[in-house]
Design a protein around this motif. Structure first.
Motif, PDB file in Angstrom:
ATOM      1  N   LEU A 229       0.904  -1.187  -0.050  1.00 28.44           N
ATOM      2  CA  LEU A 229      -0.113  -0.241   0.038  1.00 28.44           C
ATOM      3  C   LEU A 229       0.860   1.172   0.015  1.00 28.44           C
ATOM      4  N   GLN A 230       2.074   1.346   0.512  1.00 32.26           N
ATOM      5  CA  GLN A 230       3.019   2.591   0.640  1.00 32.26           C
ATOM      6  C   GLN A 230       3.773   2.740  -0.514  1.00 32.26           C
ATOM      7  N   SER A 231       3.829   1.415  -1.314  1.00 32.86           N
ATOM      8  CA  SER A 231       4.802   1.643  -2.457  1.00 32.86           C
ATOM      9  C   SER A 231       4.038   2.383  -3.615  1.00 32.86           C
ATOM     10  N   PRO A 232       4.927   3.123  -4.323  1.00 25.57           N
ATOM     11  CA  PRO A 232       4.184   4.118  -5.762  1.00 25.57           C
ATOM     12  C   PRO A 232       4.013   3.091  -6.690  1.00 25.57           C
ATOM     13  N   LYS A 233       3.071   3.417  -7.491  1.00 24.70           N
ATOM     14  CA  LYS A 233       2.993   2.571  -8.767  1.00 24.70           C
ATOM     15  C   LYS A 233       4.194   2.506  -9.747  1.00 24.70           C
ATOM     16  N   PRO A 234       4.452   1.145  -9.770  1.00 29.65           N
ATOM     17  CA  PRO A 234       5.629   1.135 -10.701  1.00 29.65           C
ATOM     18  C   PRO A 234       5.622   1.940 -12.025  1.00 29.65           C
ATOM     19  N   PRO A 235       6.783   2.644 -12.560  1.00 33.94           N
ATOM     20  CA  PRO A 235       6.560   3.261 -13.841  1.00 33.94           C
ATOM     21  C   PRO A 235       6.209   2.347 -15.305  1.00 33.94           C
ATOM     22  N   ASN A 236       5.610   2.577 -15.992  1.00 36.02           N
ATOM     23  CA  ASN A 236       4.947   1.887 -17.259  1.00 36.02           C
ATOM     24  C   ASN A 236       3.954   0.666 -16.869  1.00 36.02           C
ATOM     25  N   THR A 237       3.418   0.740 -15.587  1.00 36.10           N
ATOM     26  CA  THR A 237       2.415  -0.086 -15.264  1.00 36.10           C
ATOM     27  C   THR A 237       1.059   0.352 -15.566  1.00 36.10           C
ATOM     28  N   ASP A 238       0.224  -0.546 -16.107  1.00 32.95           N
ATOM     29  CA  ASP A 238      -1.217  -0.263 -16.283  1.00 32.95           C
ATOM     30  C   ASP A 238      -1.958   0.066 -15.062  1.00 32.95           C
ATOM     31  N   GLU A 239      -2.718   1.294 -15.097  1.00 35.70           N
ATOM     32  CA  GLU A 239      -3.281   1.756 -13.972  1.00 35.70           C
ATOM     33  C   GLU A 239      -4.557   0.648 -13.324  1.00 35.70           C
ATOM     34  N   LEU A 240      -5.203   0.228 -14.228  1.00 37.82           N
ATOM     35  CA  LEU A 240      -6.167  -1.052 -13.954  1.00 37.82           C
ATOM     36  C   LEU A 240      -5.304  -2.265 -13.094  1.00 37.82           C
ATOM     37  N   PHE A 241      -4.355  -2.689 -13.751  1.00 35.81           N
ATOM     38  CA  PHE A 241      -3.419  -3.696 -12.872  1.00 35.81           C
ATOM     39  C   PHE A 241      -2.890  -3.389 -11.402  1.00 35.81           C
ATOM     40  N   TYR A 242      -2.775  -2.048 -11.496  1.00 32.03           N
ATOM     41  CA  TYR A 242      -1.970  -1.450 -10.180  1.00 32.03           C
ATOM     42  C   TYR A 242      -3.303  -1.458  -9.318  1.00 32.03           C
ATOM     43  N   CYS A 243      -4.506  -0.934  -9.709  1.00 30.74           N
ATOM     44  CA  CYS A 243      -5.823  -0.870  -8.739  1.00 30.74           C
ATOM     45  C   CYS A 243      -6.252  -2.354  -8.342  1.00 30.74           C
ATOM     46  N   MET A 244      -5.931  -3.522  -9.183  1.00 26.86           N
ATOM     47  CA  MET A 244      -6.216  -4.889  -8.639  1.00 26.86           C
ATOM     48  C   MET A 244      -5.063  -5.348  -7.600  1.00 26.86           C
ATOM     49  N   VAL A 245      -4.061  -4.711  -7.825  1.00 29.39           N
ATOM     50  CA  VAL A 245      -2.764  -5.244  -6.824  1.00 29.39           C
ATOM     51  C   VAL A 245      -3.177  -4.757  -5.619  1.00 29.39           C
ATOM     52  N   ILE A 246      -3.649  -3.341  -5.577  1.00 27.27           N
ATOM     53  CA  ILE A 246      -3.872  -2.662  -4.315  1.00 27.27           C
ATOM     54  C   ILE A 246      -5.192  -3.062  -3.605  1.00 27.27           C
ATOM     55  N   ARG A 279      -4.725   7.746   2.099  1.00 19.32           N
ATOM     56  CA  ARG A 279      -4.216   8.104   0.689  1.00 19.32           C
ATOM     57  C   ARG A 279      -5.260   7.422  -0.310  1.00 19.32           C
ATOM     58  N   LEU A 280      -5.476   6.314   0.047  1.00 15.42           N
ATOM     59  CA  LEU A 280      -6.291   5.381  -0.751  1.00 15.42           C
ATOM     60  C   LEU A 280      -7.820   5.671  -0.822  1.00 15.42           C
ATOM     61  N   LEU A 281      -8.169   6.473   0.293  1.00 16.60           N
ATOM     62  CA  LEU A 281      -9.645   6.743   0.282  1.00 16.60           C
ATOM     63  C   LEU A 281      -9.811   7.790  -0.660  1.00 16.60           C
ATOM     64  N   ARG A 414     -13.595   0.899  -6.256  1.00 18.46           N
ATOM     65  CA  ARG A 414     -13.428  -0.374  -5.729  1.00 18.46           C
ATOM     66  C   ARG A 414     -12.228  -0.254  -4.621  1.00 18.46           C
ATOM     67  N   VAL A 415     -11.147   0.443  -5.086  1.00 19.98           N
ATOM     68  CA  VAL A 415      -9.987   0.602  -4.243  1.00 19.98           C
ATOM     69  C   VAL A 415     -10.560   1.681  -3.134  1.00 19.98           C
ATOM     70  N   ARG A 416     -11.235   2.610  -3.296  1.00 26.20           N
ATOM     71  CA  ARG A 416     -11.401   3.474  -2.280  1.00 26.20           C
ATOM     72  C   ARG A 416     -12.508   2.537  -1.151  1.00 26.20           C
ATOM     73  N   GLN A 417     -13.438   1.706  -1.844  1.00 30.98           N
ATOM     74  CA  GLN A 417     -14.268   1.064  -0.966  1.00 30.98           C
ATOM     75  C   GLN A 417     -13.507   0.026   0.055  1.00 30.98           C
ATOM     76  N   GLY A 418     -12.556  -0.476  -0.705  1.00 28.46           N
ATOM     77  CA  GLY A 418     -11.577  -1.576   0.007  1.00 28.46           C
ATOM     78  C   GLY A 418     -10.848  -0.740   1.123  1.00 28.46           C
ATOM     79  N   ALA A 419     -10.485   0.546   0.781  1.00 30.77           N
ATOM     80  CA  ALA A 419      -9.717   1.066   1.915  1.00 30.77           C
ATOM     81  C   ALA A 419     -10.454   1.480   3.046  1.00 30.77           C
ATOM     82  N   LEU A 420     -12.013   1.823   2.892  1.00 35.27           N
ATOM     83  CA  LEU A 420     -12.816   2.138   3.771  1.00 35.27           C
ATOM     84  C   LEU A 420     -13.150   0.874   4.763  1.00 35.27           C
TER      85      LEU A 420
END
Length: 1169
Positions: A229-246, A279-281, A414-420
């Motif tokens: 959760l604390q790590s930034p999104k790796p460069p050249n990573t698709d935002e959708l895949f990053y959301c699924m990881v989070i 932050r994820l909220l 979904r990320v915001r809801q998961g964070a909540l």
């Protein structure tokens, strides 16, 4: 699902064909087709052997056929495939597929996930072991490109089975474990990383009733999830895949925290988790460009803050009228109790079967302010992220295929809801006191200039997804729930001070900000589900905020803003509105502001932005109910009470919701949850504002009777509870200490008529309803709520019916019913019209004695309480009726009570506290003729020694206090042989010990009072014992201010008062042989200290003579200073007339001279100017 993340299903499941519907609506394939296909394929697979010809082709074909079927029971609830068949199949095929055949390994893993996930199979230990071994081996042997599917299967296998996989956990989560490798932020393959995190989350998942995962592995997983959760999104990573990881990491963190206390370090770790979650909220929210801190640090909270109304604080201009853009900081706090039961109660009413308790744990309160509401129709300052919330529709409800942007918004939501959800788990897991320091990060405390901060209230008001908004409201509700003690210091009523802002004022500002923001959210909300959560959150706020310490005006706008929602079409909204009204009439009742609201007429059409049809009853069209021309009168029943009566009794004419649909052609009553909540509100109203509700006494009684006559046990139960509240309210009016003028009380004649009708109605049926013990218990609780004066005027047959029913119910097999019946008898035994009836006293005593031997500690505790009341009655009768009553009562019954109370004094503390009270009364009641009988000798000694043991024990202070009081009570019996009994020394020694050494001042007060009870010098025993009592009292007086506990210090004046009385009492009964010891004590430094305290006592300069719980010590507390001085003069005269005798004549005379001089000097000082 076991793989609780988007895109979790593999290719095989995605290829599952959709079964179309025929023109008649029936599925073209019958349920048996799916089962037959499974059975056919399973039989073929079981027939295969490792050396079979064409093995690879057969396996490939059969796996494809099994993967093509949809086994989901939501798709077809009639599918019935036995779990053991699935387990047998999977164990067998795992032996057929070698790890070298990687394509088959992948298909087998897909099949494992497909079957276990869709059929929700609970595996046996052998299957679990085989499959974990297989997948773990595949991760070691097979190529990396297969690992995504293997991990997906493993995540399904270990779902909730983490502790059972202990032999594999080190390989998976150890130092070089494969899951740690693939879940690392440095892992470039995002799909592998996601599935590895999902697998870890499923290992950490705790199924209720199962042992938790070992702390070592839970901590390792926790650190991985947090680091992700604390790590930034790796460069050249698709935002959708990053959301699924989070999402996977959030789910894992939630699994780590759920179902237990926080075990992951101190404040730094809590702050790190909260910072990451905050932050994820706001993930994916337009316009948010903030430097997010890595750690949130708590604000310092004051250890003690005075609660006085005079505390200087700085009230600003009314916050309600300020603009929304003026928020500054938000305060976060925690605790959550939002359960699925609570969320479903509006639908099925299950939760309403519980007893309606005043502590409101299911709703909360909120308030707006008329100024606030009116300001909502105007722009609230610069719009915050104007492009964020463009529509009230939930983007989660649709996901257009071609819109990548829409899909990204969905995943961000979904990320915001998961964070909540994760934040809710943190709130429940972390100690509330710790979370209070983080309020400023999540809840605002002052509206000042500048952009509003990002808090929970930002999400509640502006998030485009109703599900996310509802989750934020659940978190806020959880934080508010149980916060009453923390919020109790909030105050903004004192005079302003500009030098600083006290914590109490900041907290008060937070309460006002919550009211304002939730009021805005209420007006803007369009989703009924989220609207319900807004209102529930308001109810939590109202239930916990200290409105008696805040400037009035918060509750009135909220009260009016709620009224239109009473007619809302959604039944859950209507229930939550009633819950909120229940909180409003419960919080710090009676509140002057709420009293005014209850007295107001029913309609007010000019309420700012509200609809013109503001009458909350406009859909009912009842004569005399929605009359806008009614004038407010004190005698008119409150609007809220009228509303609740109609909701309970009248059909709902607007049959818009399915719950309100009636059977047949007639109009149906309101849905059960609405009626139950209305009954709850009525009970709260009667309890907190009886003076306003009493105008409708008969009408409310009829509502109760109607409910008792229905068939729904929950409705009957609430009807009985309402009846009990009515009876209790009448009793409170007649209590002398409440000083209610007779003209304002319900007349006795009306009370008699009321109970006559009730006892002639359906209450009898509820009392005999053995099928529903809870209802029977509640009905039983109504009988002791009859006003004693009214009970005496009821027809004799009704009185007899009440007594007979209660005596019979004490033999119930249900402990709840038995407890209620025993308690009711304990109340009836105090009724003046019953307590002198020897037969009733004897019957009640025998019943209570039987209950004292019950297996249930609840029954025994209530039986001990009732026995205490019964023995109180014996003392009252002894003083009012005299010897006649004592002689009529059986000696054997008294002996049984004495022995039973002695046994009970060794029971649990809640039994013991009343058992010792009963012992004191019985020892006071016994006559000389009984005490002289041999049958009483041993029980008498056992009883006194039981009291001595309790005084000296480590029991709770209430128990020891009662034991001291009981010894003093026993000492009042002149027939007790205090001068000669062997147990007398133990009794005095125990009191002398606690009066000097007990940390609790209430216990000291009662022990001192007990030592002052014996009326004759002979009762104190020989000179040694008398001197011991004197020294103990003198020492206790000298040390009466020695305490490290501030809470005890407040009792020090009362303690000195009682000790001074006791010392003067000893002087008043002293004889010549006591003079040397008394003279020695009074001649030195100790005497000077005693003199100072006695002067204050005689002048009534301090002390209150109040013992524990405000009870008066029974040693002359009501004496005026003149009477006290007069008693001292009599003591002085008596002492001067004492004649010394015997060998110690000279020493006695010298001692007497010192004592006399001491008293004369004391009198001169007190009589002087």
């Amino acid at each position: 699902e076991r793989g609780d993340v988007p895109g979790l299903h593999c290719r095989g499941t995605e290829a599952a064909p959709f079964t179309p519907l025929g023109t008649d609506g029936w599925r073209l394939g019958s349920p048996s087709d799916v089962e037959k296909q499974f059975s056919r394929c399973a039989a073929k697979l079981r027939a295969l052997r490792a050396d079979s010809g064409q093995l690879r082709e057969e396996l490939n074909l059969l796996f494809d056929q099994l993967l093509s079927e949809n086994y989901n029971k939501t798709f077809d609830p009639n599918i019935n495939i036995r779990p053991e068949d699935v387990c047998t199949l999977l164990k067998h095929v795992s032996c057929l597929v070698p790890l070298s055949q990687e394509h088959l390994v992948i298909k087998l893993c897909q099949l494992v996930h497909h079957l276990l996930n869709q059929l929700k199979v609970i595996m046996d230990e052998r299957t679990l072991d085989v499959l974990v071994n297989y997948t773990a081996g595949a991760l070691k042997v097979c190529s990396t490109w297969t690992h995504s599917d293997v991990l997906l299967a493993l995540s399904t296998i270990v779902y909730g089975n983490g502790p059972q996989c202990h032999q594999h956990l080190n390989d998976l989560l150890g130092e070089d474990g494969v899951l740690l490798l693939y879940s690392s932020p440095s892992q470039p393959n995002m799909e592998l990383r996601r599935v590895a995190l999902t697998c870890m989350a499923n290992i950490c998942l705790r199924i209720p009733g199962q042992p938790p995962l070992d702390d070592q592995y839970r901590s390792v997983s926790f650190r991985v999830f947090l680091k992700t959760l604390q790590s930034p999104k790796p460069p050249n990573t698709d935002e959708l895949f990053y959301c699924m990881v989070i999402q996977a990491a959030l789910k894992g963190l939630q699994c780590c925290l759920s179902g237990g206390k926080w075990k992951f370090g101190g404040g730094e770790e809590v702050g790190s988790v909260l910072a990451a979650l905050k932050r994820l909220l706001f993930q994916g929210t337009p316009g948010v460009s903030v430097e997010w801190p890595a750690v949130l640090y708590p604000s310092p909270l004051p250890q003690y803050e005075g609660l006085s109304a005079s505390k200087p604080v700085e009230p600003p201009k009314p916050i309600e009228s300020q603009k929304d853009a003026a928020n500054k900081k938000r305060k976060s706090k925690g605790k959550g109790k939002k359960t699925s039961t609570e969320e479903s109660r509006g639908d099925d009413g299950e939760e309403d079967d519980r007893d309606p308790v005043p502590e409101l744990q299911k709703g909360g309160g909120r308030e707006g302010g008329r100024g606030e509401v009116e300001s909502l129709s105007k722009p609230s300052g610069p719009s915050l992220y104007p492009s964020w919330k463009k529509t009230s529709s939930d983007s989660e409800f649709s996901d257009p295929e071609g819109s990548a942007q829409s899909k990204l918004r969905l995943y961000h939501g979904r990320v915001r809801q998961g964070a909540l959800h994760c934040l809710l788990a943190v709130v429940k897991a972390v100690e509330k006191r710790t979370l209070y320091g983080y309020w400023s990060s999540f809840i605002p405390d002052s509206p000042v200039g500048g952009l509003p901060p990002l808090t929970l209230l930002t999400i509640i008001r502006k998030d485009p997804s109703p599900k996310v908004r509802a989750s934020a409201l659940q978190v806020l509700s959880a934080m508010l729930d149980g916060s009453r003690q923390f919020l109790a210091v909030a105050e903004d009523t004192a005079s302003p001070r500009t030098s600083y802002t006290p914590f109490s004022f900041s907290l008060a500002t937070s309460v006002r900000e919550l009211h304002r923001a939730l009021s805005l959210a209420l007006l803007a909300e369009t989703s009924p589900q989220t609207l319900t959560q807004v209102i529930k959150c308001l109810a939590y706020l109202v239930a916990n905020a200290p409105y008696h310490r805040l400037r009035p005006g918060l509750l009135s706008p909220l009260w009016k803003q709620m009224r239109p929602y009473v007619r809302h079409r959604d039944v859950n909204v209507r229930v939550s509105v009633l819950t909120l009204y229940g909180a409003l009439v419960t919080t710090q009742a009676p509140l002057p502001e709420v009293q005014l609201l209850l007295r107001q007429p029913e309609v007010s059409s000019s309420t700012g932005s509200f609809t013109p049809q503001d009458s909350a009853l406009s859909w009912r069209q009842r004569d005399g109910v929605s009359s806008p021309s009614r004038t407010p009168e004190d005698t008119a029943p409150p609007w809220l009470l009228q509303l609740c009566v109609l909701l309970v009794t009248q059909p709902r004419e607007d049959q818009s919701d399915s719950e309100g649909a009636g059977t047949g052609g007639g109009a149906a009553l309101e849905p059960s949850p609405v009626r139950l909540e209305a009954l709850q509100v009525m009970s709260h109203l009667v309890r907190g504002y009886f003076s306003l509700a009493q105008a409708c006494l008969c009408e409310i009684g009829q509502v109760s009777a109607r409910c008792l006559g229905e068939t729904d046990p929950s409705i009957q139960l609430h009807g009985a509870k309402l009846l009990e509240e009515l009876g209790t309210g009448i009793i409170q009016q007649y209590r002398p200490e409440n000083n209610v003028p007779e003209s304002l009380r319900v007349p006795i004649s009306q009370v008699v008529l009321f109970w006559s009708e009730v006892l002639s109605g359906p209450l009898n049926g509820a009392l005999q309803n053995e099928q529903h013990p809870t209802l029977q218990t509640s009905a039983c609780d109504t009988l002791p709520s009859i006003l004693p004066q009214a009970f005496a005027q009821l027809p004799e047959k009704m009185q007899l019916m009440c007594i007979t029913v209660l005596l019979g119910l004490t033999y119930s097999e249900n402990y709840l019913v038995k407890t209620a019946a025993v308690r009711a008898l304990g109340v009836y035994i105090l009724f003046p019209c019953l307590r002198e009836d020897v037969m009733f006293v004897a019957d009640t005593a025998n019943t209570i004695l039987a209950a004292l031997d019950d297996r249930s500690p609840n029954v025994r505790a209530k039986a001990a309480w009732s026995l205490g009341n019964l023995t109180d009655t014996l003392i009252v009768n002894m003083e009012s009726v005299g010897v006649d009553f004592q002689e009529e009562l059986s000696d054997m019954l008294l002996l049984k009570m004495l022995q039973a109370a002695t046994r009970a004094s060794a029971d649990k503390d809640r039994v013991k506290s009343n058992a010792v009270r009963a012992l004191g009364n019985l020892l006071h009641f016994l006559r000389q003729s009984q005490l002289s009988r041999s049958a009483f000798q041993r029980p008498l000694e056992d009883a006194v020694l039981a009291l001595v043991k309790t005084v000296q024990s480590e029991a709770t202070m209430k128990v020891r206090w009662n034991a001291c009081y009981a010894l003093g009570n026993a000492f009042r019996n002149p027939a007790l042989p205090l001068d000669s009994a062997p147990w007398s020394c133990d009794a005095f020694s125990s009191l002398c010990h606690v009066v000097t050494s007990c940390k609790n001042f209430k216990v000291r007060i009662k022990s001192a009072a007990a030592l002052a009870v014996p009326a004759k010098r002979g009762c104190y025993g020989d000179l040694k014992q008398f001197s011991c009592v004197w020294r103990s009292l003198a020492t206790a007086l000298e040390n009466s201010e020695d305490t490290n506990d501030f809470l005890e210090y407040r009792y020090s004046a009362s303690l000195r008062h009682t000790l001074s009385q006791a010392l003067l009492h000893l002087l008043s009964v002293s004889q010549s042989q006591d003079m040397p010891a008394l003279g020695t004590s009074l001649a030195g430094e100790e005497g000077r200290g005693i003199k100072e305290h006695l002067i204050k006592y005689l002048r009534a300069e301090e002390g209150g003579g109040e013992g524990a719980d405000g009870e008066k010590d029974a040693v002359g507390d009501s004496f005026t200073p003149q009477q006290r001085v007069g008693g001292l003069q009599e003591t002085l005269i008596r002492l001067k007339e004492l004649k010394a005798e015997g060998e110690e004549w000279g020493e006695e005379e010298r001692g007497k001279e010192v004592v006399v001089n001491f008293l004369e000097d004391l009198l001169k000082t007190c009589e002087g100017p």
